[in-house]
Design a protein around this motif. Structure first.
Motif, PDB file in Angstrom:
ATOM      1  N   GLU A   1     -12.278  46.561  26.699  1.00  0.00           N
ATOM      2  CA  GLU A   1     -11.650  45.288  26.357  1.00  0.00           C
ATOM      3  C   GLU A   1     -12.303  44.159  27.147  1.00  0.00           C
ATOM      4  OE1 GLU A   1      -7.456  45.793  26.896  1.00  0.00           O
ATOM      5  OE2 GLU A   1      -7.438  47.613  25.691  1.00  0.00           O
ATOM      6  N   GLU A   2     -12.299  42.978  26.570  1.00  0.00           N
ATOM      7  CA  GLU A   2     -12.872  41.778  27.180  1.00  0.00           C
ATOM      8  C   GLU A   2     -14.331  41.982  27.589  1.00  0.00           C
ATOM      9  OE1 GLU A   2     -10.456  39.999  30.213  1.00  0.00           O
ATOM     10  OE2 GLU A   2      -8.620  40.603  29.220  1.00  0.00           O
TER      11      GLU A   2
ATOM     12  N   LYS B   1     -17.198  40.514  31.588  1.00  0.00           N
ATOM     13  CA  LYS B   1     -17.135  39.053  31.674  1.00  0.00           C
ATOM     14  C   LYS B   1     -17.921  38.482  32.850  1.00  0.00           C
ATOM     15  CE  LYS B   1     -12.666  39.261  33.997  1.00  0.00           C
ATOM     16  NZ  LYS B   1     -11.247  38.997  33.852  1.00  0.00           N
TER      17      LYS B   1
END
Length: 186
Positions: A77-78, A107
């Motif tokens: 995720e992300e 990220k």
């Protein structure tokens, strides 16, 4: 990208870099010592969380019957995802043999590549059905139907199983389903 800030004339990062900014691709503990024009020195540090190696599910090699597909997925995720086949989604459906891996960028710009999963595709089973005798017979007659040996299991259309031969004594339509050694393809 890590930035030591303005107003300094020299920089010394724990990575060995000597520029104001550095780009890091892995989690870790980074320090910098910076000196201004009058010789005053300042230091700082930052901890970038280490990224876990992505894991493809299912984790083990996969054996598929020809014409079937399996979903490979990664929990990321992300993150930016790129599969070895070029796909950029969290899961892919594959039916072609090959080795599949996924690269994930978080990220912070840190990148990790998963262990690979091998997908093998079994050839389709195409048994040959032979009639030993005339397929047209009178009441009380019979014909022997048989297929090749070497399959792990046989299932005839009229309920009989586990044999490559069937003695037919009644008219009708007959077929056989065969299974490979893994009993996964028929």
């Amino acid at each position: 990208t890590l930035d030591a800030g303005e107003g300094f004339v020299s920089y010394n990062w724990s990575t060995g870099d000597t520029t104001r900014t550095i780009t890091v691709r892995r989690g870790g503990y980074y320090t910098v010592r910076a000196q201004n024009g009058t010789g005053c020195e300042r230091s700082g540090w930052v901890a970038i969380p280490a990224m876990n190696k992505p894991v493809i599910w299912p984790r083990d090699s996969v054996l598929l019957c020809q014409g079937y597909k399996i979903e490979l997925s990664v929990n990321a995720e992300e993150s930016t995802i790129e599969w070895s086949n070029g796909a950029r989604t969290q899961s892919i459906h594959v039916g072609d043999p090959g080795v599949y891996a996924v690269t994930v960028t978080d990220k912070f710009g840190c990148t990790q590549t998963s262990d690979s999963v091998r997908v093998r595709v079994l050839p389709s089973l195409q048994p040959v059905l032979l009639a030993r005798g005339n397929v047209e017979f009178c009441k009380g007659g019979s014909v022997l139907l048989e297929t090749e040996t070497g399959y792990s299991a046989y299932r005839w259309s009229h309920g009989r199983s586990n044999t490559e031969r069937l003695l037919v004594t009644e008219s009708g339509e007959y077929y056989v389903t065969v299974f490979d050694a893994s009993d996964s393809c028929s």
